[in-house]
Enzyme design. Structure first.
Site: not given
Ligand code: AMP
Length: 177
Positions: A63, A100
């Site tokens: 995305r 996770e």
């Molecule tokens: P993080 O590594 O936890 O910061 O997660 C970021 C990545 O996971 C990004 O590429 C987001 O597109 C995706 N992502 C994580 N949580 C969500 C969510 N609740 N809604 C949409 N995309 C998410």
């Protein structure tokens, strides 16, 4: 809240229990259908970073590509993709980060950025910060600087900003939950 953040919040779709139970997925596909809104997002990122002397834009699969590439065109700087393990064909550097459950690995081509370049990282959403942390690690492994990271939305309750190792890394989000 800025007018554009307000518009994004009214357009983005919350999908409950996707991809797993308990997660509210912020679906940006309705935003993509509103091309005037996409245009304002790209214009906002471009005006925010126009004085940052950015040499490259690196966006995170998949995305991040949807905003990173149009921004690169608008700013007139080269674009480089950061992809999930095994997708890039030439020589890569890689970085692992915690999900996770278990570990994820992202990669960038070794010749994507050069020593001393200032790289702007783009993704759609900042959650726990694991992904952007790994992206900054890739850029730094190749001797470039991660100048800033920008997101359309940020889930501030997941404390992504505090989980980022590089404390000098500027984080910019248009809409914060
Ligand atoms: P993080 O590594 O936890 O910061 O997660 C970021 C990545 O996971 C990004 O590429 C987001 O597109 C995706 N992502 C994580 N949580 C969500 C969510 N609740 N809604 C949409 N995309 C998410």
């Amino acid at each position: 809240m800025t007018a554009i953040a307000d518009k994004i919040s009214k357009t983005i779709r919350d999908v409950y229990d996707f991809p797993v139970k308990g997660i509210i997925f912020k679906d940006i596909t309705p935003v993509l259908k509103d091309i005037a809104l996409v245009n304002s997002i790209i214009d906002l990122f471009a005006s925010k970073f126009e004085s940052y002397k950015i040499d490259k834009i690196a966006a995170i699969e998949s995305r991040g590509f949807l905003f990173g590439m149009p921004l690169a065109i608008k700013m007139g700087v080269p674009f480089v993709p950061i992809r999930k393990k095994g997708k890039l064909p030439a020589e890569t550097v890689s970085a692992a980060y915690a999900l996770e459950y278990g570990l994820a690995v992202i990669e960038m081509h070794k010749d994507a950025v050069s020593k001393g370049e200032r790289v702007l990282v783009i993704d759609d959403l900042l959650a726990t910060g694991g992904t952007v942390n790994a992206a900054a690690e890739l850029i730094e492994k190749l001797g470039a600087d991660c100048a800033a990271a920008a997101f359309v939305t940020e889930l501030s309750f997941l404390n992504g900003r505090t989980n980022i190792n590089n404390k000098n890394l500027e984080i910019f989000s248009i809409l914060t939950y």
